[in-house]
Design a protein around this motif. Structure first.
Motif, PDB file in Angstrom:
ATOM      1  N   PHE A  91       8.184  -5.890  34.035  1.00  0.00           N
ATOM      2  CA  PHE A  91       9.272  -5.429  33.159  1.00  0.00           C
ATOM      3  C   PHE A  91      10.084  -6.641  32.705  1.00  0.00           C
ATOM      4  CE2 PHE A  91       8.374  -1.080  33.591  1.00  0.00           C
ATOM      5  CZ  PHE A  91       7.863  -0.917  34.865  1.00  0.00           C
ATOM      6  N   SER A  92      10.152  -6.808  31.391  1.00  0.00           N
ATOM      7  CA  SER A  92      10.802  -7.988  30.830  1.00  0.00           C
ATOM      8  C   SER A  92      11.249  -7.708  29.393  1.00  0.00           C
ATOM      9  CB  SER A  92       9.801  -9.149  30.801  1.00  0.00           C
ATOM     10  OG  SER A  92      10.154 -10.069  29.802  1.00  0.00           O
ATOM     11  N   PRO A  93      12.382  -8.307  28.978  1.00  0.00           N
ATOM     12  CA  PRO A  93      12.803  -8.156  27.576  1.00  0.00           C
ATOM     13  C   PRO A  93      11.767  -8.706  26.599  1.00  0.00           C
ATOM     14  CG  PRO A  93      14.551  -9.117  28.914  1.00  0.00           C
ATOM     15  CD  PRO A  93      13.311  -9.131  29.747  1.00  0.00           C
ATOM     16  N   ARG A 118      13.409 -10.578  39.689  1.00  0.00           N
ATOM     17  CA  ARG A 118      14.838 -10.827  39.923  1.00  0.00           C
ATOM     18  C   ARG A 118      15.123 -12.281  39.600  1.00  0.00           C
ATOM     19  NH1 ARG A 118      19.105  -7.066  41.211  1.00  0.00           N
ATOM     20  NH2 ARG A 118      17.965  -5.115  40.922  1.00  0.00           N
ATOM     21  N   TYR A 119      16.356 -12.728  39.922  1.00  0.00           N
ATOM     22  CA  TYR A 119      16.774 -14.123  39.686  1.00  0.00           C
ATOM     23  C   TYR A 119      16.622 -14.456  38.195  1.00  0.00           C
ATOM     24  CZ  TYR A 119      15.933 -13.950  44.722  1.00  0.00           C
ATOM     25  OH  TYR A 119      15.929 -13.561  46.044  1.00  0.00           O
ATOM     26  N   GLY A 121      13.681 -15.086  36.874  1.00  0.00           N
ATOM     27  CA  GLY A 121      12.343 -14.705  36.426  1.00  0.00           C
ATOM     28  C   GLY A 121      11.287 -15.122  37.435  1.00  0.00           C
ATOM     29  N   SER A 136       9.058  -3.726  27.823  1.00  0.00           N
ATOM     30  CA  SER A 136      10.505  -3.836  27.629  1.00  0.00           C
ATOM     31  C   SER A 136      11.102  -2.456  27.372  1.00  0.00           C
ATOM     32  CB  SER A 136      10.817  -4.737  26.416  1.00  0.00           C
ATOM     33  OG  SER A 136      12.195  -4.635  26.088  1.00  0.00           O
ATOM     34  N   LEU A 137      12.297  -2.236  27.910  1.00  0.00           N
ATOM     35  CA  LEU A 137      13.029  -0.994  27.604  1.00  0.00           C
ATOM     36  C   LEU A 137      13.974  -1.209  26.435  1.00  0.00           C
ATOM     37  CD1 LEU A 137      14.011   0.679  30.993  1.00  0.00           C
ATOM     38  CD2 LEU A 137      11.875   0.795  29.720  1.00  0.00           C
ATOM     39  N   GLY A 138      14.184  -2.461  26.059  1.00  0.00           N
ATOM     40  CA  GLY A 138      15.124  -2.725  24.970  1.00  0.00           C
ATOM     41  C   GLY A 138      15.524  -4.183  24.963  1.00  0.00           C
ATOM     42  N   TYR A 140      17.819  -6.284  25.787  1.00  0.00           N
ATOM     43  CA  TYR A 140      18.964  -6.677  26.616  1.00  0.00           C
ATOM     44  C   TYR A 140      18.400  -7.180  27.945  1.00  0.00           C
ATOM     45  CZ  TYR A 140      17.858  -1.825  27.723  1.00  0.00           C
ATOM     46  OH  TYR A 140      17.176  -0.654  28.004  1.00  0.00           O
ATOM     47  N   LEU A 142      18.738  -7.329  32.054  1.00  0.00           N
ATOM     48  CA  LEU A 142      19.301  -6.665  33.229  1.00  0.00           C
ATOM     49  C   LEU A 142      19.323  -7.646  34.403  1.00  0.00           C
ATOM     50  CD1 LEU A 142      17.211  -3.399  32.781  1.00  0.00           C
ATOM     51  CD2 LEU A 142      19.621  -3.696  32.216  1.00  0.00           C
ATOM     52  N   SER A 143      19.740  -7.145  35.567  1.00  0.00           N
ATOM     53  CA  SER A 143      19.751  -8.050  36.730  1.00  0.00           C
ATOM     54  C   SER A 143      18.410  -7.991  37.471  1.00  0.00           C
ATOM     55  CB  SER A 143      20.883  -7.651  37.687  1.00  0.00           C
ATOM     56  OG  SER A 143      20.757  -6.277  38.002  1.00  0.00           O
ATOM     57  N   GLY A 144      17.586  -7.035  37.073  1.00  0.00           N
ATOM     58  CA  GLY A 144      16.282  -6.941  37.746  1.00  0.00           C
ATOM     59  C   GLY A 144      15.387  -5.951  37.038  1.00  0.00           C
TER      60      GLY A 144
HETATM   61  O1  LIG Z   1      11.447 -11.413  33.428  1.00  0.00           O
HETATM   62  C1  LIG Z   1      12.614 -11.642  33.169  1.00  0.00           C
HETATM   63  N1  LIG Z   1      13.602 -11.494  34.041  1.00  0.00           N
HETATM   64  C2  LIG Z   1      13.316 -11.037  35.350  1.00  0.00           C
HETATM   65  C3  LIG Z   1      14.314 -11.633  36.250  1.00  0.00           C
HETATM   66  C4  LIG Z   1      15.674 -11.314  35.801  1.00  0.00           C
HETATM   67  C5  LIG Z   1      15.866  -9.803  35.689  1.00  0.00           C
HETATM   68  N2  LIG Z   1      14.770  -9.206  35.022  1.00  0.00           N
HETATM   69  C6  LIG Z   1      14.985  -8.447  33.932  1.00  0.00           C
HETATM   70  C7  LIG Z   1      14.102  -7.550  33.372  1.00  0.00           C
HETATM   71  C8  LIG Z   1      14.807  -7.042  32.292  1.00  0.00           C
HETATM   72  C9  LIG Z   1      14.355  -6.042  31.346  1.00  0.00           C
HETATM   73  C10 LIG Z   1      13.140  -5.401  31.544  1.00  0.00           C
HETATM   74  C11 LIG Z   1      12.748  -4.449  30.617  1.00  0.00           C
HETATM   75  N3  LIG Z   1      13.502  -4.151  29.532  1.00  0.00           N
HETATM   76  C12 LIG Z   1      14.681  -4.787  29.352  1.00  0.00           C
HETATM   77  C13 LIG Z   1      15.137  -5.741  30.250  1.00  0.00           C
HETATM   78  N4  LIG Z   1      15.995  -7.610  32.206  1.00  0.00           N
HETATM   79  N5  LIG Z   1      16.114  -8.483  33.226  1.00  0.00           N
HETATM   80  C14 LIG Z   1      13.454  -9.524  35.424  1.00  0.00           C
HETATM   81  C15 LIG Z   1      13.038 -12.052  31.830  1.00  0.00           C
HETATM   82  C16 LIG Z   1      14.333 -12.210  31.410  1.00  0.00           C
HETATM   83  C17 LIG Z   1      14.236 -12.566  30.056  1.00  0.00           C
HETATM   84  C18 LIG Z   1      15.183 -12.828  29.083  1.00  0.00           C
HETATM   85  C19 LIG Z   1      14.735 -13.104  27.800  1.00  0.00           C
HETATM   86  C20 LIG Z   1      13.377 -13.129  27.517  1.00  0.00           C
HETATM   87  C21 LIG Z   1      12.428 -12.894  28.505  1.00  0.00           C
HETATM   88  C22 LIG Z   1      12.875 -12.599  29.761  1.00  0.00           C
HETATM   89  N6  LIG Z   1      12.159 -12.293  30.856  1.00  0.00           N
END
Ligand SMILES: O=C(N[C@H]1CCCN(c2cc(-c3ccncc3)n[nH]2)C1)c1cc2ccccc2[nH]1
Length: 259
Positions: A91-93, A118-119, A121, A136-138, A140, A142-144
């Motif tokens: 799960f990732s933006p 988390r963290y 990436g 991706s859900l959108g 933005y 998130l924290s995880g």
């Molecule tokens: O994999 C990522 N982050 C990890 C660690 C930090 C928290 N994570 C996360 C997943 C998401 C997410 C997942 C699905 N849809 C929207 C947001 N937001 N933040 C999972 C990640 C963060 C990120 C930001 C911009 C482009 C790509 C990116 N990948």
């Protein structure tokens, strides 16, 4: 179907398994959720799952080795259960936007390994070697990845046979036919309610067709409401439904009357 979830916070998933529709999916084993706490697969005294990023910069990066060991344990478990090797979803933006079509495809599949980052990436070398799909859900951050994983599991679980009380329910869902949902009303038939919060209460009724008992008229009204709402809020979904040949002549006649 089965979800193997790799997470640093397995406790986030307990509520999913204990309330509502998803509880029934879990209890009936329509959806089998296996949680894999990543820290159980970290070695050393401190059982590290993250470390500083090469090249410097803020935050930490999730390490490859614990993820490789965790995934190997999952593969062994899947093989022991005689199940298929399930795809790894991150799960990732940066992933492909989740759609109801993708949910329906997953709901009809044997399942997936859900990787919750988390963290800052996950080490790219693990992603390149083991991740089959990014969702991706959108747009933005998130924290995880746990909330997106829970969202996907919820959307898939409610499509499993026997999970929704009324099997037809998800047929009327928004997006199940590629359109937004129609308005819904229930008792009382008339109630004093301000048109907007803070306004003077006015007697608000229910669209008469819904009280008519004429099922064909009700179905037509609901479809026209879907078309009108979708045209107003997400016109691109009308074009996509048209492209898929899902708009009837009646639908097109109605839409022409709106434009
Ligand atoms: O994999 C990522 N982050 C990890 C660690 C930090 C928290 N994570 C996360 C997943 C998401 C997410 C997942 C699905 N849809 C929207 C947001 N937001 N933040 C999972 C990640 C963060 C990120 C930001 C911009 C482009 C790509 C990116 N990948």
């Amino acid at each position: 179907m089965r979800f193997d979830v790799i997470t640093l916070f397995p406790e986030l998933f307990a509520p999913f398994q204990s309330v509502g529709v998803t509880r029934r999916a879990f209890e009936t084993r329509a959806v089998d959720v296996r949680l894999w706490p990543l820290r159980d697969h970290a070695e050393g005294v401190y059982r590290r799952v993250d470390d500083r990023p090469f090249g410097g910069g803020p935050g930490m990066v999730m390490l490859v080795e614990p993820l490789v060991r965790c995934l190997a344990a999952i593969r062994a478990s899947q093989a022991a259960d005689g199940g298929a090797r399930l795809p790894v979803v991150l799960f990732s933006p940066a992933g492909r936007p989740l759609t109801q079509q993708r949910v329906e495809a997953l709901a009809a599949s044997p399942g997936a390994v859900l990787l919750c980052g988390r963290y800052e990436g996950i080490d790219q070398r693990f992603i390149d070697a083991h991740v089959d799909e990014e969702i991706s859900l959108g747009d933005y951050v998130l924290s995880g990845g746990e909330l997106p994983a829970l969202t996907l599991m919820d959307a898939v679980a409610r499509l499993q046979p026997g999970v929704l009380h009324d099997a037809a329910s998800h047929q009327q869902d928004s997006f199940s036919d590629g359109l937004l949902d129609c308005p819904h009303y229930s008792r009382p038939e008339v109630l004093p309610l301000p048109a907007r919060e803070g306004g003077e209460p006015i007697e608000q009724g229910v669209p008469p067709v819904l009280l008519s008992g004429h099922h064909a008229h009700i179905a037509r009204w609901r479809r026209e409401q879907q078309l009108a709402i979708t045209l107003r809020r997400r016109p691109e979904l009308i074009a996509a439904a048209r492209e898929r040949g899902e708009l009837s002549k009646k639908d097109e006649d109605f839409l022409r009357g709106l434009t």
